[in-house]
Design an enzyme around this catalytic site. Sequence first.
Site, PDB file in Angstrom:
ATOM      1  CB  CYS A   6     -17.313 -89.045  81.162  1.00 23.94           C
ATOM      2  SG  CYS A   6     -16.043 -88.023  81.905  1.00 23.94           S
ATOM      3  CB  CYS A   7     -18.840 -86.499  76.741  1.00 25.32           C
ATOM      4  SG  CYS A   7     -17.153 -86.705  76.136  1.00 25.32           S
ATOM      5  CB  CYS A  10     -10.573 -84.468  78.619  1.00 25.97           C
ATOM      6  SG  CYS A  10     -12.051 -83.466  78.861  1.00 25.97           S
ATOM      7  CB  CYS A  58     -10.447 -88.531  76.114  1.00 27.99           C
ATOM      8  SG  CYS A  58     -11.416 -89.237  77.460  1.00 27.99           S
ATOM      9  CB  CYS A  71     -17.417 -84.338  73.402  1.00 24.34           C
ATOM     10  SG  CYS A  71     -17.814 -82.656  72.916  1.00 24.34           S
TER      11      CYS A  71
HETATM   12  S1  SF4 Z   1     -13.383 -86.095  76.742  1.00 22.51           S
HETATM   13 FE1  SF4 Z   1     -13.014 -87.798  78.185  1.00 22.51          FE
HETATM   14  S2  SF4 Z   1     -12.597 -86.877  80.247  1.00 22.51           S
HETATM   15 FE2  SF4 Z   1     -13.462 -85.274  78.857  1.00 22.51          FE
HETATM   16  S3  SF4 Z   1     -15.614 -85.264  79.338  1.00 22.51           S
HETATM   17 FE3  SF4 Z   1     -15.380 -86.652  77.580  1.00 22.51          FE
HETATM   18  S4  SF4 Z   1     -15.022 -88.733  78.402  1.00 22.51           S
HETATM   19 FE4  SF4 Z   1     -14.825 -87.221  80.109  1.00 22.51          FE
END
Ligand code: SF4
Length: 246
Positions: free
Chosen positions: A123-124, A205, A208, A230
């Site tokens: 996701c990151c 985010c 998180c 991240c």
């Molecule tokens: S901090 Fe969490 S929601 Fe944001 S990009 Fe990374 S995993 Fe995804």
Amino acid sequence: MQKLRESVPKSRAFQGAQASAGRLNVRYADASADEILRVALNALPGQIALVSSFGADSAVLLHLLAQIDRDVPVLMLETQMLFAETLQYQRDLSAHLGLRDVRLLTPDPDLPEDLHQRDSKMCCALRKVAPLERVLDDFAGSISGRKRFQTGQRAQMPIFETDHAGRLRVNPLAAWTPAMLSQYLDAHELPRHPLVARGYPSIGCAPCTQPASAADPRAGRWANEAREECGIHFAPDGRVIRRKAG
Ligand code: SF4
């Protein structure tokens, strides 16, 4: 400041970026954040951008930049998962400082909304790293607001370094402490991110980020994982609903 400008290496000196970063660290070891910022901007005129999260203490570096050049590009990763308060703060702070080139970097709109639950590193990578890489390809360097006190991985962070692509990366606030940041915010009467007063000393985010103590601000980031970063600094359907902090 004129003397400093004359001693600044010009762009071609950064072809050997790593060696140049080393020399700059020696030359500007005791320089102020303002001087370091000016060195970076003068060394790579028109080729450097500041990356900001518009988080808890982002106003410090953005204010320093605004005193020098409000036209320098400011890149913000709009992951589509940020707190609504962060987006409002970005608009308010940008207007307050008169920043004229704030760019919101967005990911593929078709990424699944729950990707962070299935694979947070992916996701990151897709919401942060990939969009930033695409834009940084157009620049020879970047400026970050990272501090050594924030995480163990950042404890030895130099002021000038190179990223995985050989671009210069400058960390003008590397040596700053929480007290210095707080004093600067107060001295310049800078607007604070609204979530700080609600127990979020470090803000990323929404899914998180959790409230944390001021003594260990990053503890609220990826709180259930053994992660501090991240992935930006090292080196897919669903409708996204903006969450407000509870
Ligand atoms: S901090 Fe969490 S929601 Fe944001 S990009 Fe990374 S995993 Fe995804």
